[in-house]
Enzyme design. Structure first.
Site, PDB file in Angstrom:
ATOM      1  N   LYS A 280       0.842  -1.200   0.000  1.00  0.00           N
ATOM      2  CA  LYS A 280       0.000   0.000   0.000  1.00  0.00           C
ATOM      3  C   LYS A 280       0.871   1.241   0.000  1.00  0.00           C
ATOM      4  O   LYS A 280       2.008   1.200   0.470  1.00  0.00           O
ATOM      5  CB  LYS A 280      -0.850   0.021   1.278  1.00  0.00           C
ATOM      6  CG  LYS A 280      -2.014  -0.946   1.304  1.00  0.00           C
ATOM      7  CD  LYS A 280      -2.763  -0.822   2.638  1.00  0.00           C
ATOM      8  CE  LYS A 280      -3.904  -1.811   2.742  1.00  0.00           C
ATOM      9  NZ  LYS A 280      -5.010  -1.552   1.815  1.00  0.00           N
ATOM     10  N   GLU A 352      -6.196  -9.542   1.010  1.00  0.00           N
ATOM     11  CA  GLU A 352      -5.821 -10.660   1.871  1.00  0.00           C
ATOM     12  C   GLU A 352      -6.940 -11.090   2.821  1.00  0.00           C
ATOM     13  O   GLU A 352      -6.955 -12.221   3.285  1.00  0.00           O
ATOM     14  CB  GLU A 352      -4.563 -10.301   2.675  1.00  0.00           C
ATOM     15  CG  GLU A 352      -4.801  -9.497   3.971  1.00  0.00           C
ATOM     16  CD  GLU A 352      -5.448  -8.132   3.749  1.00  0.00           C
ATOM     17  OE1 GLU A 352      -5.353  -7.602   2.635  1.00  0.00           O
ATOM     18  OE2 GLU A 352      -6.062  -7.602   4.693  1.00  0.00           O
ATOM     19  N   ARG A 354     -10.186 -11.626   2.387  1.00  0.00           N
ATOM     20  CA  ARG A 354     -11.000 -12.725   1.867  1.00  0.00           C
ATOM     21  C   ARG A 354     -10.203 -14.031   1.859  1.00  0.00           C
ATOM     22  O   ARG A 354     -10.761 -15.110   2.005  1.00  0.00           O
ATOM     23  CB  ARG A 354     -11.515 -12.369   0.467  1.00  0.00           C
ATOM     24  CG  ARG A 354     -10.408 -12.111  -0.538  1.00  0.00           C
ATOM     25  CD  ARG A 354     -10.871 -11.287  -1.734  1.00  0.00           C
ATOM     26  NE  ARG A 354     -11.068  -9.871  -1.390  1.00  0.00           N
ATOM     27  CZ  ARG A 354     -11.460  -8.946  -2.243  1.00  0.00           C
ATOM     28  NH1 ARG A 354     -11.716  -9.262  -3.504  1.00  0.00           N
ATOM     29  NH2 ARG A 354     -11.632  -7.698  -1.857  1.00  0.00           N
TER      30      ARG A 354
HETATM   31  N1  BES Z   1      -7.889  -3.819   4.811  1.00  0.00           N
HETATM   32  C1  BES Z   1      -8.189  -3.397   3.495  1.00  0.00           C
HETATM   33  C2  BES Z   1      -9.529  -2.688   3.362  1.00  0.00           C
HETATM   34  C3  BES Z   1      -9.725  -1.427   4.169  1.00  0.00           C
HETATM   35  C4  BES Z   1      -9.695  -0.196   3.533  1.00  0.00           C
HETATM   36  C5  BES Z   1     -10.011  -1.489   5.513  1.00  0.00           C
HETATM   37  C6  BES Z   1      -9.925   0.952   4.266  1.00  0.00           C
HETATM   38  C7  BES Z   1     -10.226  -0.349   6.230  1.00  0.00           C
HETATM   39  C8  BES Z   1     -10.187   0.875   5.618  1.00  0.00           C
HETATM   40  C9  BES Z   1      -8.209  -4.600   2.551  1.00  0.00           C
HETATM   41  O1  BES Z   1      -7.407  -5.660   2.901  1.00  0.00           O
HETATM   42  C10 BES Z   1      -7.736  -4.116   1.238  1.00  0.00           C
HETATM   43  O2  BES Z   1      -6.594  -3.749   1.145  1.00  0.00           O
HETATM   44  N2  BES Z   1      -8.617  -4.108   0.259  1.00  0.00           N
HETATM   45  C11 BES Z   1      -8.310  -3.679  -1.025  1.00  0.00           C
HETATM   46  C12 BES Z   1      -8.919  -4.687  -1.945  1.00  0.00           C
HETATM   47  C13 BES Z   1      -8.485  -4.567  -3.362  1.00  0.00           C
HETATM   48  C14 BES Z   1      -7.013  -4.897  -3.495  1.00  0.00           C
HETATM   49  C15 BES Z   1      -9.339  -5.503  -4.165  1.00  0.00           C
HETATM   50  C16 BES Z   1      -8.950  -2.318  -1.264  1.00  0.00           C
HETATM   51  O3  BES Z   1     -10.030  -2.068  -0.730  1.00  0.00           O
HETATM   52  O4  BES Z   1      -8.343  -1.486  -1.913  1.00  0.00           O
HETATM   53 ZN    ZN Z   2      -7.014  -5.833   4.932  1.00  0.00          ZN
HETATM   54 ZN    ZN Z   3      -5.407  -5.465   2.148  1.00  0.00          ZN
END
Ligand code: BES
Ligand code: ZN
Ligand code: ZN
Length: 501
Positions: A280, A352, A354
């Site tokens: 990220k 991750e 899911r």
């Molecule tokens: N933990 C994140 C989602 C999240 C975003 C939680 C904001 C709390 C606040 C999750 O693991 C994630 O990174 N999701 C990605 C999914 C994508 C790669 C399909 C996302 O939402 O960008």
């Molecule tokens: Zn996450």
């Molecule tokens: Zn994530």
């Protein structure tokens, strides 16, 4: 913090303040204040006669020395317009009134049942929600400050009833409200605490404390045990982390409930989400300590189930690990084999949640659940779609989704449904595995749901709560200070309390 019923004659109370509520319009005035003041302080029985009280939402006014009104202060809190009334207004109004009392350093505050007379819900429900809202509003995460520390204590809320109305619901109200808020605040504190403290082992320790306190069963599967069992998806995420991962399993099984099919609550426990190899961006990355909020909600719910000795069998499954980039970490393009036998092509290691949840969902099957509910900070798309005060709810069973939404509405947690049409599966079709862990950018929250759906059998009602938007609040919500919100705890608990086969 104490919440007690006041007994004895009026003259023996020694409250520092008494709380009332009112609506905005004169024609909608609640009768409580008038009855309280009665003939004692003529002219003050209508809070709108006070200097500036208008009953606006968030407005709190204090009247000092109200004649002979049995408390040196009356604190009146606004509910806004009557036609926009919902119980959340009472929770917020009580939270703000009690915060005001704390600011004035009061010790004993009276909350009379009659302050809620005239509201649409039953007196017991209104008072219970008022107390819960008040306690939640007072909670602050204590953190690790060694200087300028706020004191968190507010000694006593005294409830004043009406002998005629006093039944079992009201009698048990303080115990109920304190139990629920302790569970919510446990979850909040876990989410607010930093990831160097709240590791998977720390969550397991919290599970251990709950199991000791209330005699529920605890099993903590180590990384090795999970691998031996075949949890290839969970361990793929965990293999990139030096911090030992674990799958926490709690079982609340009250005597006589052994033969019940349990409700299974599954909580995402990523104690820190860097995104892994699909790293990220660093901006606001610290917020990813909240990524275990699903597991925290399940732990919080177990705290309440234990404290209230809820007569329902409930199993909690929490896959817990960090998601880190590392020489051993799983990579985009990897194909992994889940516990179910289904294979997954990893497109992004940042999807991750899911991937760890799918093995937990598969593991849930062996309990022959009555229902399965998973709670997860799964997708940023849920934040885009619904913002920070509404969670997404998806699943394979309309009735269950509706029930979650309805219970959530009552307890103060908002859910809104998103569809899971089969055609969404097209989005995660893979050339090399049974499916991928994500699609293109469209319908992100639904795609997360469609992925999880592959791991639950169709004959078990299942719902997925995406709490990515609601687990954390950057602004003060009156009933919740900035930080972890404990979202999900109240709905899970109420589901278990109300569940009938
Ligand atoms: N933990 C994140 C989602 C999240 C975003 C939680 C904001 C709390 C606040 C999750 O693991 C994630 O990174 N999701 C990605 C999914 C994508 C790669 C399909 C996302 O939402 O960008
Ligand atoms: Zn996450
Ligand atoms: Zn994530």
């Amino acid at each position: 913090m104490q919440v007690n019923w006041l007994r004895g004659s009026m003259e023996t109370w020694a409250g520092d303040a008494v709380i009332f509520f009112d609506f905005e319009k004169a024609s909608d005035r609640l009768p409580g204040l008038k009855r309280w003041i009665g003939a004692r302080a003529k002219g003050l029985e209508d809070a709108s006669a006070w200097l500036d009280f208008k009953g606006k939402p968030q407005q709190v006014s204090v009247l000092f020395n109200p004649g002979d009104a049995l408390a040196p202060r009356i604190v009146c809190s606004g509910l806004g317009p009557a036609d926009k009334f919902e119980m959340e207004k009472v929770r917020i109004a009580t939270a703000l009134a009690l915060r005001k009392c704390r600011e004035m350093q009061l010790q004993r505050v009276i909350l009379p049942l009659m302050a809620l007379d005239g509201l649409p819900e039953s007196p017991a429900e209104s008072l219970r929600e008022a107390v819960i809202g008040g306690l939640l509003g007072l909670h602050r995460y204590s953190g690790y400050k060694t200087r300028d520390v706020d004191s968190n204590d507010f000694p006593e809320i005294l409830l004043l009833g009406d002998e005629a109305l006093h039944g079992p619901d009201l009698e048990s109200l303080p115990v109920h409200a304190l139990a629920v808020t302790s569970g919510v605040c446990l979850a909040r504190d876990l989410v607010s605490a930093p990831a160097n403290i709240v590791t998977p082992s720390y969550l397991a320790q919290v599970g251990g404390e709950i199991s000791k306190r209330y005699g529920c069963l605890l099993k903590v599967l180590s990384f090795e045990e999970a691998r031996t069992l075949g949890m290839g998806a969970f361990t793929a995420v965990a293999q990139g982390s030096r911090e030992p991962a674990c799958m926490i399993i709690l079982e609340h099984c009250p005597p006589g409930a052994e033969s019940q099919r349990p409700l299974v609550f599954v909580g995402k426990g990523i104690t820190f989400d860097t995104g892994g190899i699909s790293l990220k961006p660093s901006e606001k990355l610290d917020a990813m300590k909240q990524d275990m909020a699903g597991a925290a909600a399940v732990l919080g719910a177990f705290e309440v189930l234990g404290r209230l000795s809820v007569g329902r069998r409930v199993v909690g499954i929490m896959p817990c690990t960090e998601n880190m980039p590392d020489g051993q970490a799983y990579k985009p393009g990897d194909v992994i084999k889940s516990l179910s036998g289904l294979t997954i092509e990893i497109i992004s290691t940042d999807a991750e949640g899911r991937v760890i949840l799918c093995d937990a969902l598969t593991h849930a099957r062996q309990y022959k659940p009555a229902i399965v509910i998973d709670v997860a900070t799964l997708t940023g798309a849920a934040v885009i779609a619904l913002g920070n005060q509404v969670a997404a709810i998806l699943g394979n069973h309309e009735g269950l989704i509706h029930k979650v939404q309805e219970i959530g509405r009552r307890v103060g947690e908002r859910f809104w449904p998103l569809p899971l049409y089969d055609f969404y599966f097209e989005g995660i079709k893979s050339e090399v595995a049974d499916f991928k862990n994500l699609g293109d950018r469209s319908a992100g929250t639904i795609i997360g749901g469609i992925f999880l759906k592959q791991f639950v059998s169709e004959d078990i009602p299942w719902a997925h709560m995406d709490i990515a938007g609601t687990a954390w609040t950057t602004k003060d919500l009156s009933v919740c200070a900035q930080g972890g919100t404990g979202f999900g705890v109240r709905t899970l608990v109420e589901l278990a309390r109300q569940w009938e086969d």
